[in-house]
Design a protein around this motif. Structure first.
Motif, PDB file in Angstrom:
ATOM      1  N   UNK A   1       6.295 -37.021  38.541  1.00  0.00           N
ATOM      2  CA  UNK A   1       5.923 -37.803  37.473  1.00  0.00           C
ATOM      3  C   UNK A   1       5.003 -38.871  37.542  1.00  0.00           C
ATOM      4  N   UNK A   2       4.025 -39.179  36.609  1.00  0.00           N
ATOM      5  CA  UNK A   2       3.203 -40.179  36.944  1.00  0.00           C
ATOM      6  C   UNK A   2       2.875 -41.067  35.755  1.00  0.00           C
ATOM      7  N   UNK A   3       3.062 -42.398  35.657  1.00  0.00           N
ATOM      8  CA  UNK A   3       2.891 -43.331  34.517  1.00  0.00           C
ATOM      9  C   UNK A   3       1.713 -43.970  34.552  1.00  0.00           C
ATOM     10  N   UNK A   4       1.214 -44.397  33.378  1.00  0.00           N
ATOM     11  CA  UNK A   4      -0.057 -45.210  33.184  1.00  0.00           C
ATOM     12  C   UNK A   4      -0.007 -46.540  33.774  1.00  0.00           C
ATOM     13  N   UNK A   5      -1.098 -47.300  34.362  1.00  0.00           N
ATOM     14  CA  UNK A   5      -0.741 -48.393  34.754  1.00  0.00           C
ATOM     15  C   UNK A   5      -2.065 -49.166  33.965  1.00  0.00           C
ATOM     16  N   UNK A   6      -1.639 -50.073  33.061  1.00  0.00           N
ATOM     17  CA  UNK A   6      -2.504 -50.923  31.970  1.00  0.00           C
ATOM     18  C   UNK A   6      -3.413 -51.965  33.100  1.00  0.00           C
ATOM     19  N   UNK A   7      -4.561 -52.020  32.385  1.00  0.00           N
ATOM     20  CA  UNK A   7      -5.556 -52.969  32.992  1.00  0.00           C
ATOM     21  C   UNK A   7      -6.334 -52.431  34.008  1.00  0.00           C
ATOM     22  N   UNK A   8      -6.438 -51.356  34.165  1.00  0.00           N
ATOM     23  CA  UNK A   8      -7.314 -50.599  35.128  1.00  0.00           C
ATOM     24  C   UNK A   8      -7.907 -49.564  34.510  1.00  0.00           C
ATOM     25  N   UNK A   9      -9.502 -49.855  34.401  1.00  0.00           N
ATOM     26  CA  UNK A   9     -10.185 -48.777  33.923  1.00  0.00           C
ATOM     27  C   UNK A   9     -10.366 -48.714  32.335  1.00  0.00           C
ATOM     28  N   UNK A  10     -10.710 -47.481  31.729  1.00  0.00           N
ATOM     29  CA  UNK A  10     -10.622 -47.223  30.386  1.00  0.00           C
ATOM     30  C   UNK A  10     -10.048 -46.457  29.666  1.00  0.00           C
ATOM     31  N   UNK A  11      -8.835 -46.069  30.553  1.00  0.00           N
ATOM     32  CA  UNK A  11      -7.979 -44.816  30.006  1.00  0.00           C
ATOM     33  C   UNK A  11      -6.438 -45.347  30.331  1.00  0.00           C
ATOM     34  N   UNK A  12      -5.555 -44.611  29.716  1.00  0.00           N
ATOM     35  CA  UNK A  12      -4.165 -44.528  29.989  1.00  0.00           C
ATOM     36  C   UNK A  12      -3.631 -43.148  30.115  1.00  0.00           C
ATOM     37  N   UNK A  13      -3.433 -42.515  31.464  1.00  0.00           N
ATOM     38  CA  UNK A  13      -3.047 -41.407  31.624  1.00  0.00           C
ATOM     39  C   UNK A  13      -1.715 -41.165  32.290  1.00  0.00           C
ATOM     40  N   UNK A  14      -0.856 -40.608  31.893  1.00  0.00           N
ATOM     41  CA  UNK A  14       0.364 -40.285  32.397  1.00  0.00           C
ATOM     42  C   UNK A  14       0.794 -38.754  32.135  1.00  0.00           C
ATOM     43  N   UNK A  15       1.980 -38.338  32.899  1.00  0.00           N
ATOM     44  CA  UNK A  15       2.370 -36.881  32.654  1.00  0.00           C
ATOM     45  C   UNK A  15       3.398 -36.325  33.455  1.00  0.00           C
ATOM     46  N   UNK A  16       3.731 -35.186  33.858  1.00  0.00           N
ATOM     47  CA  UNK A  16       4.517 -34.667  34.718  1.00  0.00           C
ATOM     48  C   UNK A  16       4.373 -33.146  34.892  1.00  0.00           C
ATOM     49  N   UNK A  17       4.604 -33.003  36.152  1.00  0.00           N
ATOM     50  CA  UNK A  17       4.821 -31.493  36.506  1.00  0.00           C
ATOM     51  C   UNK A  17       6.445 -31.075  36.513  1.00  0.00           C
ATOM     52  N   UNK A  18       6.779 -30.025  36.082  1.00  0.00           N
ATOM     53  CA  UNK A  18       8.272 -29.504  36.069  1.00  0.00           C
ATOM     54  C   UNK A  18       8.058 -28.097  36.976  1.00  0.00           C
ATOM     55  N   UNK A  19       8.830 -28.038  38.024  1.00  0.00           N
ATOM     56  CA  UNK A  19       8.854 -26.921  38.938  1.00  0.00           C
ATOM     57  C   UNK A  19      10.111 -26.201  39.061  1.00  0.00           C
ATOM     58  N   UNK A  20      10.253 -24.968  38.611  1.00  0.00           N
ATOM     59  CA  UNK A  20      11.272 -24.222  38.504  1.00  0.00           C
ATOM     60  C   UNK A  20      11.312 -23.262  39.444  1.00  0.00           C
ATOM     61  N   UNK A  21      12.143 -22.770  40.405  1.00  0.00           N
ATOM     62  CA  UNK A  21      12.379 -21.686  41.522  1.00  0.00           C
ATOM     63  C   UNK A  21      12.947 -20.566  40.609  1.00  0.00           C
TER      64      UNK A  21
END
Length: 122
Positions: free
Chosen positions: A48-68
């Motif tokens: 999982x990754x979460x946006x960090x405010x105050x850097x650049x011109x975008x806020x991007x977050x998301x996640x990978x879910x991996x299932x065996x």
């Protein structure tokens, strides 16, 4: 990705390649903090990754879910993004759909490249 910078503490700044023409273009720059410093959450099969405010011109977050699945691996990608385009209101109405379309194309290209590298299907 044009440039990826480790800002420390699991935070990375992403500078994407410019899209558009020489006269009219946009470069997306953002930072995201990764849970467990790029490692999956133990036992959960997620990154999982979460946006960090105050850097650049975008806020991007998301996640990978991996299932065996024993004979295969199922990977689900979810991305949420918001970009600030410094344009007057009326022009934003015209440009916003173009920027959104370009972002979607970049995500599709990213997924296609992963499939080429690791095999599988989307």
């Amino acid at each position: 990705v044009e440039k990826l910078t480790d800002l420390g503490g699991g935070v990375y700044q992403w500078e994407m390649e410019k899209v558009g023409t020489a006269q009219v273009n946009i470069q997306t720059i953002y930072a995201s903090k990764y849970v467990s410093k790029y490692e999956s959450a133990k036992g959960q099969g997620t990154v999982k990754w979460t946006p960090v405010k105050g850097i650049g011109n975008a806020l991007v977050g998301g996640n990978w879910k991996i299932v065996d699945n024993k004979k295969s691996t199922n990977v689900t990608l979810a991305i949420q993004g918001e970009i600030e385009v410094p344009l007057p209101g009326l022009m934003k109405m015209v440009v916003a759909p173009v920027v959104e379309g370009e972002f979607e194309k970049l995500v599709e290209k990213y997924i296609d490249n992963l499939i080429k590298r690791f095999g599988g299907e989307a």
